[in-house]
Design a protein around this motif. Structure first.
Motif, PDB file in Angstrom:
ATOM      1  N   UNK C  86     -73.150 -76.884  29.600  1.00  0.00           N
ATOM      2  CA  UNK C  86     -72.820 -75.298  29.385  1.00  0.00           C
ATOM      3  C   UNK C  86     -72.947 -75.116  31.205  1.00  0.00           C
ATOM      4  N   UNK C  87     -73.774 -75.535  31.864  1.00  0.00           N
ATOM      5  CA  UNK C  87     -73.332 -74.975  33.576  1.00  0.00           C
ATOM      6  C   UNK C  87     -73.024 -75.595  34.125  1.00  0.00           C
ATOM      7  N   UNK C  88     -72.507 -76.644  33.525  1.00  0.00           N
ATOM      8  CA  UNK C  88     -71.248 -76.754  34.452  1.00  0.00           C
ATOM      9  C   UNK C  88     -70.261 -76.868  34.742  1.00  0.00           C
ATOM     10  N   UNK C  89     -69.834 -76.278  32.920  1.00  0.00           N
ATOM     11  CA  UNK C  89     -68.600 -75.188  32.801  1.00  0.00           C
ATOM     12  C   UNK C  89     -68.576 -74.112  33.430  1.00  0.00           C
ATOM     13  N   UNK C  90     -69.921 -72.970  33.735  1.00  0.00           N
ATOM     14  CA  UNK C  90     -70.270 -72.270  33.970  1.00  0.00           C
ATOM     15  C   UNK C  90     -69.524 -71.980  35.888  1.00  0.00           C
ATOM     16  N   UNK C  91     -69.796 -73.158  36.242  1.00  0.00           N
ATOM     17  CA  UNK C  91     -70.222 -73.306  38.520  1.00  0.00           C
ATOM     18  C   UNK C  91     -68.501 -73.865  38.628  1.00  0.00           C
ATOM     19  N   UNK C  92     -67.481 -74.704  36.921  1.00  0.00           N
ATOM     20  CA  UNK C  92     -65.922 -74.503  37.877  1.00  0.00           C
ATOM     21  C   UNK C  92     -65.292 -72.976  37.327  1.00  0.00           C
ATOM     22  N   UNK C  93     -65.828 -72.807  36.046  1.00  0.00           N
ATOM     23  CA  UNK C  93     -65.379 -71.362  36.192  1.00  0.00           C
ATOM     24  C   UNK C  93     -65.725 -70.328  37.651  1.00  0.00           C
ATOM     25  N   UNK C  94     -66.990 -70.330  37.579  1.00  0.00           N
ATOM     26  CA  UNK C  94     -67.774 -69.730  39.089  1.00  0.00           C
ATOM     27  C   UNK C  94     -66.247 -69.997  40.289  1.00  0.00           C
ATOM     28  N   UNK C  95     -66.034 -71.483  40.380  1.00  0.00           N
ATOM     29  CA  UNK C  95     -65.372 -72.121  41.728  1.00  0.00           C
ATOM     30  C   UNK C  95     -63.853 -71.530  40.873  1.00  0.00           C
ATOM     31  N   UNK C  96     -63.254 -71.808  39.835  1.00  0.00           N
ATOM     32  CA  UNK C  96     -62.709 -70.764  40.304  1.00  0.00           C
ATOM     33  C   UNK C  96     -61.588 -69.584  40.326  1.00  0.00           C
ATOM     34  N   UNK C  97     -62.419 -68.767  40.216  1.00  0.00           N
ATOM     35  CA  UNK C  97     -62.633 -67.644  40.829  1.00  0.00           C
ATOM     36  C   UNK C  97     -63.512 -67.236  42.281  1.00  0.00           C
ATOM     37  N   UNK C  98     -63.337 -68.434  42.795  1.00  0.00           N
ATOM     38  CA  UNK C  98     -63.876 -68.294  44.304  1.00  0.00           C
ATOM     39  C   UNK C  98     -65.466 -67.450  44.179  1.00  0.00           C
ATOM     40  N   UNK C  99     -65.921 -67.978  43.667  1.00  0.00           N
ATOM     41  CA  UNK C  99     -66.966 -66.828  43.684  1.00  0.00           C
ATOM     42  C   UNK C  99     -68.550 -67.935  44.005  1.00  0.00           C
ATOM     43  N   UNK C 100     -69.294 -67.069  44.852  1.00  0.00           N
ATOM     44  CA  UNK C 100     -70.036 -68.631  45.825  1.00  0.00           C
ATOM     45  C   UNK C 100     -71.175 -68.632  44.578  1.00  0.00           C
ATOM     46  N   UNK C 101     -72.181 -70.334  45.098  1.00  0.00           N
ATOM     47  CA  UNK C 101     -72.429 -70.836  43.985  1.00  0.00           C
ATOM     48  C   UNK C 101     -74.126 -69.734  44.067  1.00  0.00           C
ATOM     49  N   UNK C 102     -75.102 -70.661  43.085  1.00  0.00           N
ATOM     50  CA  UNK C 102     -75.550 -70.041  43.576  1.00  0.00           C
ATOM     51  C   UNK C 102     -76.883 -70.157  44.885  1.00  0.00           C
ATOM     52  N   UNK C 103     -76.665 -71.193  45.293  1.00  0.00           N
ATOM     53  CA  UNK C 103     -77.913 -71.916  46.454  1.00  0.00           C
ATOM     54  C   UNK C 103     -76.599 -70.872  48.103  1.00  0.00           C
ATOM     55  N   UNK C 104     -75.569 -70.509  47.710  1.00  0.00           N
ATOM     56  CA  UNK C 104     -74.744 -69.970  48.629  1.00  0.00           C
ATOM     57  C   UNK C 104     -75.287 -68.089  48.653  1.00  0.00           C
ATOM     58  N   UNK C 105     -75.835 -67.720  47.057  1.00  0.00           N
ATOM     59  CA  UNK C 105     -76.289 -66.434  47.414  1.00  0.00           C
ATOM     60  C   UNK C 105     -77.695 -66.528  47.556  1.00  0.00           C
ATOM     61  N   UNK C 106     -78.090 -67.544  47.837  1.00  0.00           N
ATOM     62  CA  UNK C 106     -79.767 -67.966  48.215  1.00  0.00           C
ATOM     63  C   UNK C 106     -79.725 -67.660  49.723  1.00  0.00           C
ATOM     64  N   UNK C 107     -78.899 -68.639  50.339  1.00  0.00           N
ATOM     65  CA  UNK C 107     -78.883 -68.494  51.898  1.00  0.00           C
ATOM     66  C   UNK C 107     -78.647 -67.488  52.744  1.00  0.00           C
ATOM     67  N   UNK C 108     -77.697 -66.557  51.304  1.00  0.00           N
ATOM     68  CA  UNK C 108     -77.452 -64.707  51.788  1.00  0.00           C
ATOM     69  C   UNK C 108     -78.628 -63.838  51.784  1.00  0.00           C
TER      70      UNK C 108
END
Lengths: 158, 158, 158
Positions: C86-108
């Motif tokens: 399920x997490x893999x699926x969510x991560x792919x769906x986030x990539x599909x709309x070019x949303x930043x990843x959790x690591x990106x938000x943490x870095x930000x």
């Protein structure tokens, strides 16, 4: 004038109950007025294990009373409970650093005069009787809670 | 001036949705301005079961649309769901005391003029289309929500 | 004067961590002062995967360090994790709309100067050492957190 904190305790998890009671006790020690409003699974923390009854309950309320945890120490962890193994581990880790137990924090909160209230609708739905809960618990409506919470400096939902 | 409550509804659980809508309805009846902001799993509550579509969606968004609950009554419990048995039990217990259902509380909230908004990023990630959600739902950003919430008297995250 | 938001991050779920960091980043971009207080499972987000150690830990703290997720990207979903699928699926769906990843938000969040603090009691119980956490994390008590939160315009518990 004293600051005011209200905590809506929805969850019935051991670790979340710990978090709520640590916040409540810490705030009270700082002179903050603290009110806790227990609803749904949160009510399981307020049951007095000595006073549970099946009398005059509907079939579902009886079943519910039986399958749910009896008192604070029986609550499961929200994560990694692993049939109680994860909780046992957490409890050992707490002892290692001499942290008080959930029961200790609950006793502390009661002694310090933190106000305990329970959601009337939840009590009715779960078929609990007033006598099954800790004696000082006030049974109030969601509107009573909101009236109070809307005037508070801080409100959290756990 | 009217008090203001904002609820960020992250969870997609039946019992948590009940808690959120009971608070929202109770507050609105007291004259409080209530805004609900639905994000992540919370969006599942806003889907209109009659209007779901698979058209023009990515593979993952299609799969996601299929495996997730279709509308409010299909949401699982956060605890003791036991493949739906626990939820059935809760629903029977609610009927026993003549408590309204989740669908009733949702209808009540819509009738009373509680504001429903949905998180744009979540809608995009989950691949939902505006037409799949209840018609009055406004799609807004996290910043729009925060702008409003920071001025409110009370904010909760469920 | 700048508005103030405090987030108590109790949960160690990937999706809830995303929600918290999206709110934190969005608020900070609006000029709001943002403090995050990590407790219990939330601490798992603050561990530096490069700096984990088993030295000088109790047996339970060692076991705990091993069985828990190593850093942000290993956190599970709160729902539908399905052993990571399920997490893999969510991560792919986030990539599909070019949303930043959790690591990106943490870095930000770290780059923007959001304040990261960790609950002293949780750190002690879990047996984490200061060096295992991100370097800017301040270890403070629940009372330090409350002092700050009670003065804030908005407080959430995730």
């Amino acid at each position: 004038m004293a600051k005011k904190l209200t905590i809506l305790m929805f969850s019935g998890d051991y670790d979340k109950a710990l978090a709520a009671l640590i916040l409540a006790n810490s705030a009270k020690e700082m002179g903050v007025d603290v009110t806790m409003f227990y609803a749904f699974w949160g009510l399981l923390l307020l049951r007095d294990p000595e006073k549970m009854t099946l009398d005059e309950k509907s079939v579902y309320a009886k079943m519910f009373g039986i399958v749910t945890p009896n008192g604070p120490e029986e609550l499961p962890l929200s994560k990694m409970n692993m049939a109680g193994l994860g909780k046992k581990m957490l409890q050992e880790m707490m002892k290692d650093v001499e942290a008080p137990s959930l029961t200790d924090f609950l006793k502390g909160a009661r002694k310090k005069g933190i106000i305990f209230s329970a959601c009337k609708l939840s009590v009715d739905v779960m078929g609990f009787k007033k006598e099954e809960l800790l004696p000082e618990v006030q049974i109030i409506t969601a509107q009573d809670y909101l009236q109070n919470a809307l005037e508070a400096d801080m409100q959290i939902f756990i």
